[in-house]
Enzyme design. Structure first.
Site, short mmCIF file in Angstrom:
data_model
loop_
_atom_site.label_atom_id
_atom_site.label_comp_id
_atom_site.label_asym_id
_atom_site.label_seq_id
_atom_site.Cartn_x
_atom_site.Cartn_y
_atom_site.Cartn_z
N GLU A 77 0.80 -1.23 0.00
CA GLU A 77 0.00 0.00 0.00
C GLU A 77 0.84 1.29 0.00
OE1 GLU A 77 -4.19 -0.39 1.68
OE2 GLU A 77 -2.93 -1.16 3.30
N HIS A 96 -0.67 5.55 7.37
CA HIS A 96 -1.81 4.70 7.06
C HIS A 96 -1.94 3.69 8.20
CE1 HIS A 96 -4.64 1.97 5.45
NE2 HIS A 96 -3.76 1.00 5.26
N HIS A 98 -4.83 1.04 10.71
CA HIS A 98 -6.11 0.34 10.83
C HIS A 98 -6.63 0.52 12.26
CE1 HIS A 98 -3.88 -2.41 7.79
NE2 HIS A 98 -4.43 -1.40 7.17
N HIS A 166 -11.65 -0.42 6.55
CA HIS A 166 -10.20 -0.65 6.43
C HIS A 166 -9.40 0.16 7.45
CE1 HIS A 166 -6.59 -0.60 3.35
NE2 HIS A 166 -6.20 -0.87 4.58
MN MN Z 1 -4.16 -1.06 5.03
#
Ligand code: MN
Length: 240
Positions: A77, A96, A98, A166
């Protein structure tokens, strides 16, 4: 060169802190824009943030291409980072994650809003990006620039966007502020959920627009050095 080493060391510390504070687990990542080359950024190879050391930090073009992989495998990602750096010249660090308490706000239509002073850094709007809107049935991962750019468009000039089912993506003016925002994003979500549980029919008093203006300016502008104080605290807790 000194700047590069400093950037990499700070990025390694940021990885450890986010892991220690429970913002990332085996997954999630943080990047830093190259100090001398705005068209490049640094991001770890595909490792859990708690285990990241300086040797794991790779250099990428904004298209997400490794400059010299040296046999290391990049995160799938990485395009989240490239696309946000590409669309926002003011951004110097991207997270990024979660972050668990954030997920319910991405799937219910319940807006995540600043509820406590340090949550003011989330800004006036926390939009939700839904991968299904444009890309249909995927594994929900952002695995190319087209997806990254679509997410970056949703972030726009905001600080945070939730990613439906996500996690979240954070666009920040420095690595230290990115860490600050990521930690308070999770805490704000937790507190908002608690407030929603006890409020009954009564409305929640979130931060006003004016308060968001003042607090986000303070946090993102590093007024009074409070972000250095937080950084020192988180470094100590993480043993870095
Ligand atoms: Mn992810």
């Amino acid at each position: 060169m000194a700047d590069i080493k400093e950037t990499i060391d700070e990025l390694v510390a940021a990885n450890r802190i986010l892991a220690n504070e429970g913002v990332v687990d085996a997954f999630g990542h943080i990047s830093a824009r190259h100090p001398d080359r705005p068209d490049r950024f640094f991001l770890s190879c595909s490792r859990s943030p708690e285990l990241v050391s300086a040797d794991d930090i790779m250099e990428f073009t904004l298209e997400g291409e490794p400059v010299d992989a040296k046999g290391r495998r990049p995160y799938l990602e990485r395009f989240i980072h490239g696309a946000v750096f590409e669309s926002r010249p003011d951004v110097r660090s991207v997270v990024h994650c979660h972050s668990p308490t954030v997920i319910p706000f991405g799937v219910t239509g319940e807006k995540l809003r600043p509820i406590m002073h340090n949550g003011g850094c989330l800004g006036h709007d926390v939009p939700v990006w839904d991968v299904d809107d444009k890309f249909g049935s995927t594994n929900l991962l952002v695995i190319n620039m087209e997806m990254g750019r679509d997410l970056a468009k949703t972030i726009g000039n905001n600080t945070v966007a939730l990613m439906r089912g996500h996690g979240a993506a954070i666009a920040a003016p420095s690595v230290r502020r990115a860490v600050f925002i990521a930690i308070y994003l999770e805490l704000n979500a937790e507190l908002q959920m608690k407030a929603m549980q006890i409020k009954g029919a009564k409305p929640i008093k979130f931060l006003t627009d004016g308060e968001i203006e003042v607090t986000s300016k303070m946090i993102l502008g590093n007024l009074g050095g409070s972000s250095d104080r937080a950084w020192e605290y988180w470094c100590r807790r993480a043993g870095v």
